[in-house]
Design a protein around this motif. Sequence first.
Motif, PDB file in Angstrom:
ATOM      1  N   ILE A   6     -68.049 -10.599 -63.451  1.00  0.00           N
ATOM      2  CA  ILE A   6     -69.424 -10.811 -62.990  1.00  0.00           C
ATOM      3  C   ILE A   6     -70.324 -10.032 -63.940  1.00  0.00           C
ATOM      4  O   ILE A   6     -70.275  -8.799 -63.976  1.00  0.00           O
ATOM      5  CB  ILE A   6     -69.628 -10.290 -61.548  1.00  0.00           C
ATOM      6  CG1 ILE A   6     -68.542 -10.786 -60.602  1.00  0.00           C
ATOM      7  CG2 ILE A   6     -71.032 -10.594 -61.053  1.00  0.00           C
ATOM      8  CD1 ILE A   6     -68.675 -12.171 -60.115  1.00  0.00           C
ATOM      9  N   ALA A   7     -71.124 -10.721 -64.729  1.00  0.00           N
ATOM     10  CA  ALA A   7     -71.956 -10.074 -65.740  1.00  0.00           C
ATOM     11  C   ALA A   7     -73.122  -9.320 -65.103  1.00  0.00           C
ATOM     12  O   ALA A   7     -73.708  -9.769 -64.117  1.00  0.00           O
ATOM     13  CB  ALA A   7     -72.482 -11.110 -66.729  1.00  0.00           C
ATOM     14  N   THR A  40     -67.120  -6.274 -62.393  1.00  0.00           N
ATOM     15  CA  THR A  40     -68.376  -6.440 -63.108  1.00  0.00           C
ATOM     16  C   THR A  40     -68.175  -6.062 -64.569  1.00  0.00           C
ATOM     17  O   THR A  40     -67.316  -5.245 -64.906  1.00  0.00           O
ATOM     18  CB  THR A  40     -69.493  -5.586 -62.487  1.00  0.00           C
ATOM     19  OG1 THR A  40     -69.084  -4.217 -62.459  1.00  0.00           O
ATOM     20  CG2 THR A  40     -69.822  -6.066 -61.072  1.00  0.00           C
ATOM     21  N   VAL A  41     -68.990  -6.660 -65.434  1.00  0.00           N
ATOM     22  CA  VAL A  41     -68.873  -6.424 -66.871  1.00  0.00           C
ATOM     23  C   VAL A  41     -70.273  -6.411 -67.484  1.00  0.00           C
ATOM     24  O   VAL A  41     -71.140  -7.197 -67.103  1.00  0.00           O
ATOM     25  CB  VAL A  41     -67.949  -7.483 -67.531  1.00  0.00           C
ATOM     26  CG1 VAL A  41     -68.490  -8.888 -67.355  1.00  0.00           C
ATOM     27  CG2 VAL A  41     -67.698  -7.170 -68.987  1.00  0.00           C
ATOM     28  N   ALA A  42     -70.471  -5.471 -68.397  1.00  0.00           N
ATOM     29  CA  ALA A  42     -71.766  -5.346 -69.080  1.00  0.00           C
ATOM     30  C   ALA A  42     -71.533  -4.915 -70.521  1.00  0.00           C
ATOM     31  O   ALA A  42     -70.414  -4.569 -70.903  1.00  0.00           O
ATOM     32  CB  ALA A  42     -72.649  -4.338 -68.347  1.00  0.00           C
ATOM     33  N   ASP A  59     -68.010  -2.110 -63.995  1.00  0.00           N
ATOM     34  CA  ASP A  59     -66.595  -1.740 -63.984  1.00  0.00           C
ATOM     35  C   ASP A  59     -66.005  -1.717 -65.387  1.00  0.00           C
ATOM     36  O   ASP A  59     -65.160  -0.877 -65.701  1.00  0.00           O
ATOM     37  CB  ASP A  59     -65.784  -2.742 -63.146  1.00  0.00           C
ATOM     38  CG  ASP A  59     -66.199  -2.748 -61.696  1.00  0.00           C
ATOM     39  OD1 ASP A  59     -66.382  -1.662 -61.121  1.00  0.00           O
ATOM     40  OD2 ASP A  59     -66.345  -3.859 -61.137  1.00  0.00           O
ATOM     41  N   ARG A  60     -66.422  -2.671 -66.224  1.00  0.00           N
ATOM     42  CA  ARG A  60     -65.859  -2.819 -67.567  1.00  0.00           C
ATOM     43  C   ARG A  60     -66.981  -3.122 -68.544  1.00  0.00           C
ATOM     44  O   ARG A  60     -68.065  -3.550 -68.155  1.00  0.00           O
ATOM     45  CB  ARG A  60     -64.853  -3.978 -67.609  1.00  0.00           C
ATOM     46  CG  ARG A  60     -63.808  -3.947 -66.524  1.00  0.00           C
ATOM     47  CD  ARG A  60     -62.419  -3.694 -67.062  1.00  0.00           C
ATOM     48  NE  ARG A  60     -61.480  -3.418 -65.985  1.00  0.00           N
ATOM     49  CZ  ARG A  60     -60.799  -4.326 -65.308  1.00  0.00           C
ATOM     50  NH1 ARG A  60     -60.945  -5.599 -65.592  1.00  0.00           N
ATOM     51  NH2 ARG A  60     -59.957  -3.953 -64.371  1.00  0.00           N
ATOM     52  N   THR A  61     -66.679  -2.943 -69.815  1.00  0.00           N
ATOM     53  CA  THR A  61     -67.611  -3.339 -70.867  1.00  0.00           C
ATOM     54  C   THR A  61     -67.093  -4.616 -71.513  1.00  0.00           C
ATOM     55  O   THR A  61     -65.935  -4.997 -71.315  1.00  0.00           O
ATOM     56  CB  THR A  61     -67.737  -2.251 -71.950  1.00  0.00           C
ATOM     57  OG1 THR A  61     -66.498  -2.141 -72.645  1.00  0.00           O
ATOM     58  CG2 THR A  61     -68.135  -0.914 -71.339  1.00  0.00           C
ATOM     59  N   LEU A  71     -66.408 -16.401 -65.933  1.00  0.00           N
ATOM     60  CA  LEU A  71     -67.533 -15.476 -66.050  1.00  0.00           C
ATOM     61  C   LEU A  71     -68.665 -16.013 -65.189  1.00  0.00           C
ATOM     62  O   LEU A  71     -69.015 -17.188 -65.283  1.00  0.00           O
ATOM     63  CB  LEU A  71     -68.010 -15.362 -67.499  1.00  0.00           C
ATOM     64  CG  LEU A  71     -69.233 -14.440 -67.683  1.00  0.00           C
ATOM     65  CD1 LEU A  71     -68.861 -12.982 -67.446  1.00  0.00           C
ATOM     66  CD2 LEU A  71     -69.860 -14.626 -69.051  1.00  0.00           C
ATOM     67  N   VAL A  72     -69.230 -15.144 -64.355  1.00  0.00           N
ATOM     68  CA  VAL A  72     -70.427 -15.464 -63.560  1.00  0.00           C
ATOM     69  C   VAL A  72     -71.589 -14.741 -64.227  1.00  0.00           C
ATOM     70  O   VAL A  72     -71.575 -13.513 -64.341  1.00  0.00           O
ATOM     71  CB  VAL A  72     -70.270 -15.016 -62.098  1.00  0.00           C
ATOM     72  CG1 VAL A  72     -71.562 -15.311 -61.329  1.00  0.00           C
ATOM     73  CG2 VAL A  72     -69.084 -15.703 -61.436  1.00  0.00           C
TER      74      VAL A  72
END
Length: 195
Positions: A6-7, A40-42, A59-61, A71-72
């Motif tokens: 989840i972006a 989540t990812v950013a 949560d993650r990069t 991917l959302v």
Amino acid sequence: MTRIGIALFDGAEELDWAGPWEVLAAWAKQWPDDGVEVFTVAASDEPVTCAKGLRVLPDRTWADAGKLDVLVYPGGRGTGRELKDDSVLVWLRSTRESGTLMTSVCTGALVFAATGFLRDRPATTYWSAFDELRALEPTVDARPDDRFVDSGEVITAAGVSAGIDMALHLVARLHSVERARDVRRYIQYDPEPPV
């Protein structure tokens, strides 16, 4: 294992990502034998400030997220910046090229249009963003009356709460209609508004 990212980005609309998060994380937690991981990812692991001020830690990069099955990508005020950021567009294109099912909520579709994902495809977005969507991708088959549009490798959802519907569709597509109904009941989602 089905890995769903989840972006997050500054200015992301909270419910655009938190609605799908609730659906997909409920699926993962309540039915662990289905083999679903949601995180989540950013771009970085720094706090993200969303559209209405909610601060969250990803949560993650991008660098350590690994291969994603889905991917959302949310919308929100931040998409105006995101669709002009070459690093974002490169990351999204490489994510799709690795075989990831690309989904967007709300004005996240504008960023997908900027990447070329919506060329000659049906798509939806937030009700007031269709002119911008068409300007970014003139070949798009705009669907303003649809809550979500599944065009195969790309799924777009209309504004904000429509992301919940799209996420339930994802559960049905990736597992079964029965499981999607189980998740809907678990989160007690009633799609008929009270007003």
